[in-house]
Design an enzyme around this catalytic site. Structure first.
Site, short mmCIF file in Angstrom:
data_model
loop_
_atom_site.label_atom_id
_atom_site.label_comp_id
_atom_site.label_asym_id
_atom_site.label_seq_id
_atom_site.Cartn_x
_atom_site.Cartn_y
_atom_site.Cartn_z
N ASP A 3 -6.52 5.67 -0.25
CA ASP A 3 -6.49 4.27 -0.49
C ASP A 3 -7.08 3.52 -0.60
O ASP A 3 -8.25 4.44 -0.20
CB ASP A 3 -4.50 3.89 -0.15
CG ASP A 3 -4.35 3.64 1.07
OD1 ASP A 3 -5.41 3.46 1.94
OD2 ASP A 3 -3.20 2.97 1.31
N HIS A 48 3.67 -14.28 -6.11
CA HIS A 48 2.53 -14.75 -5.54
C HIS A 48 1.14 -13.37 -6.17
O HIS A 48 0.41 -13.65 -6.18
CB HIS A 48 2.52 -14.38 -4.11
CG HIS A 48 3.07 -12.48 -3.98
ND1 HIS A 48 3.87 -11.96 -4.30
CD2 HIS A 48 2.15 -11.93 -2.98
CE1 HIS A 48 3.49 -10.97 -4.07
NE2 HIS A 48 2.80 -10.58 -3.08
N ALA A 57 -5.58 -12.34 -0.46
CA ALA A 57 -5.93 -11.20 -0.58
C ALA A 57 -6.24 -11.30 -2.38
O ALA A 57 -7.62 -12.07 -2.89
CB ALA A 57 -5.01 -9.73 -0.93
N GLU A 58 -6.27 -10.66 -3.03
CA GLU A 58 -6.82 -10.02 -4.65
C GLU A 58 -5.34 -11.68 -5.56
O GLU A 58 -5.99 -10.89 -6.82
CB GLU A 58 -7.00 -9.12 -5.25
CG GLU A 58 -5.61 -7.98 -5.61
CD GLU A 58 -4.69 -7.85 -5.24
OE1 GLU A 58 -4.32 -8.53 -4.33
OE2 GLU A 58 -4.32 -6.94 -5.48
N GLN A 59 -4.66 -12.00 -5.17
CA GLN A 59 -4.25 -12.55 -6.08
C GLN A 59 -4.40 -13.52 -7.15
O GLN A 59 -4.57 -13.56 -7.83
CB GLN A 59 -2.51 -12.67 -5.36
CG GLN A 59 -1.79 -12.08 -4.66
CD GLN A 59 -1.32 -12.26 -3.30
OE1 GLN A 59 -1.22 -13.66 -2.75
NE2 GLN A 59 -0.54 -11.43 -2.10
N HIS A 100 0.73 -1.82 0.27
CA HIS A 100 0.04 -0.44 0.05
C HIS A 100 0.99 1.84 -0.20
O HIS A 100 0.19 2.20 -0.62
CB HIS A 100 -0.63 -0.26 1.53
CG HIS A 100 -1.53 -1.75 1.16
ND1 HIS A 100 -2.62 -1.37 3.02
CD2 HIS A 100 -2.14 -1.94 0.15
CE1 HIS A 100 -2.95 -2.96 2.57
NE2 HIS A 100 -2.53 -2.94 0.94
N GLU A 137 6.44 -4.88 -11.59
CA GLU A 137 7.97 -4.56 -11.49
C GLU A 137 8.59 -6.16 -12.58
O GLU A 137 9.57 -5.68 -12.87
CB GLU A 137 7.99 -5.13 -10.32
CG GLU A 137 8.58 -3.80 -9.60
CD GLU A 137 8.55 -4.09 -7.54
OE1 GLU A 137 8.73 -5.64 -7.30
OE2 GLU A 137 8.02 -3.13 -6.75
N SER A 139 4.50 -6.55 -7.33
CA SER A 139 5.55 -7.00 -8.37
C SER A 139 5.15 -7.31 -9.30
O SER A 139 6.04 -7.96 -10.17
CB SER A 139 5.04 -8.45 -7.32
OG SER A 139 5.38 -8.52 -6.28
#
Ligand code: UDP
Length: 476
Positions: A115, A365, A388-390, A18, A373, A370
């Protein structure tokens, strides 16, 4: 401070995932769009990684960061409560401090950007009579699901994971029940109610910033802007796709980079599960064997295995609690792989590693930072969603964007075996089957550069926001 410029107050919630995108948004607003920026950050008291990010903003100092006093929620929630519950309660309890810090700041901000977990602070902007925006540091499909969840809450009976049909998002790809975000897994849990609340608060903003770009998700973005589709839900609030905003890399040195310098181009696979991800002992063993059998070079950021929660390190990112993770590797693994791989305990400078020319793959993950990136460095992925929302991110990467492959069964449903891991690593790194994925991620890398460059879609989206706010500043 030049008071003719708009002054953005940015509010960030605890967690590396975050804080980083808010800091990067702040840098971009200052350096490219002539804003003054002050970041108000609620941080995790136990995360050295978050402190490092804040420290790194001190030189060169582009803006002030006001670190709000840590919030003690121990009397309000169970220590084992879910992450979304903990974050929501922390941000709720921090509200009085947020309000007094923002309203006392001189010169007063001319707009507020919060956020995902800061939406309960949007009324502070109303009190100050300034425009209010939400920055969803994630992608357009995630936003679509989040704003639809208050409707699903009324329309869908039973648990989402038990539904036979996918969850429909008008104009966007539907979401498979097994892919729903963590807070939707149990409709009786507090984190579900918090998520529904957030989904209903986002549309009350004057606009939504997203860490994606026009060419990455044209269909979902079009649906969010279409009044006959999801645009109706957000009451036609403008959408600003301003990404990909990722951490700027700094000069890197040390033994890991010396080793990387000696490896052939795109020959190393980087394995890491974000700031909070942890694996079971069994899964850690299979990954070790999979890497070894693949005979590829690797860097693996390893943590002490966890029992149950896959996000055990979320609030302590980078902290050396517990046992040395190296104690949990198979016997002899480090000796047998000493010429081809490095195991790094706990934490690595990921953005720097991913941009090294020797890195050619990423077991990720699928946290959104990530993911960005990886894409902005042209690195293909093995999607390994944990929390989470992965899971929706993994589906987006594999089925829509074509930049990743994944295991046949979700890693949290079943331990992924060594042979499957070996095969995936070879596919991503060297097999012909991986050619299309490697080419596609490089295409997206260029598309990302174009979006951010002057006149590109993301640059223009932030300029539009800046113009809108400047007009408000100038208005009598
Ligand atoms: N990160 C890092 N080193 C690590 C693990 C993570 O620098 O060993 C950084 C990573 O580069 C990314 C952020 O922490 O910028 C993690 O954010 P993401 O959204 O990917 O996942 P989260 O940790 O929030 O699940």
């Amino acid at each position: 401070m030049d008071i003719s410029k708009p002054h953005a107050a940015l509010l960030s919630s605890p967690g590396m995932g975050h804080l980083i995108p808010v800091v990067e948004l702040g840098k971009r607003l200052v350096t490219h769009h002539n804003f003054n920026v002050t970041i108000f950050a609620v941080t995790s008291p136990m995360s050295p990684a978050e402190s490092d990010v804040i420290q790194s903003c001190m030189s060169p100092k582009l803006f002030d960061i006001v670190q709000l006093p840590p919030v003690d929620i121990s009397g309000l929630v169970d220590a084992n409560s879910m992450i979304v519950t903990q974050l929501s309660v922390m941000m709720r309890e921090a509200r009085p401090a947020i309000r007094s810090a923002i309203s006392a700041w001189n010169p007063q901000p001319t707009l507020l950007i919060v956020d995902l977990f800061g939406t309960e602070s949007l009324p502070i902007a109303d009190e100050l009579d300034i425009p209010k925006y939400v920055y969803i540091a994630s992608n357009a499909w995630f936003l679509a699901l989040t704003i639809r969840v208050p409707f699903f809450d009324k329309e869908v009976e039973g648990e989402y994971v038990d539904q036979v049909e996918p969850l429909r998002l008008p104009g966007c790809k539907s979401v498979r029940p097994e892919d729903v975000v963590d807070p939707m897994l149990d409709r009786t849990n507090q984190q579900y109610f918090e998520y529904v609340r957030i989904g209903s608060e986002i549309p009350r903003s004057d606009g939504i910033l997203l860490n994606t770009w026009a060419d990455l998700q044209p269909t979902s973005l079009a649906a969010l802007r279409d009044e006959d589709l999801l645009g109706r839900v957000i009451k036609s609030s403008p959408i600003y796709p301003v990404g990909p905003l990722t951490r700027m890399v700094s000069a890197s040195n040390g033994p890991m980079f010396d080793w990387l310098d000696m490896q052939p181009s795109e020959s190393v696979i980087y394995v890491s599960f974000g700031s909070g991800g942890t694996l079971s002992y069994e899964q850690m063993t299979e990954i070790a064997w999979g890497l070894e059998l693949s005979q590829q070079r690797f860097i693996w950021v390893a943590r002490q295995p966890s029992i149950g929660a896959a996000d055990a390190a979320f609030f302590t990112a980078g902290n050396a609690f517990g046992d040395d993770p190296l104690n949990y590797l198979p016997d002899g693994f480090l000796t047998r792989t000493k010429n081809v791989g490095l195991v790094v305990p706990l934490w690595a400078p990921q953005a720097e590693v991913l941009c090294h020319p020797s890195v050619g793959g990423f077991v990720s993950h699928c946290g959104w930072n990530s993911t960005l990136e990886s894409i902005t460095n042209g690195v293909p992925m093995i999607a390994w969603p944990l929390y989470a929302e992965q899971r929706i991110n993994a589906t987006l990467l594999t089925e829509e964007l074509g930049v990743a492959i994944r295991s046949k069964v979700l890693p949290l449903k079943k331990v992924v075996g060594r042979q499957e891991i070996e095969k995936m690593v070879r596919t991503i790194m060297e097999d012909k089957e991986g050619n299309a994925i490697r080419a596609r991620v490089k295409e997206l890398k260029h598309s990302a550069e174009k979006a951010l460059s002057m006149g590109g879609s993301s640059f223009n989206a932030l300029s539009e926001l800046a113009n809108h706010c400047s007009m408000k500043v100038r208005a009598p």
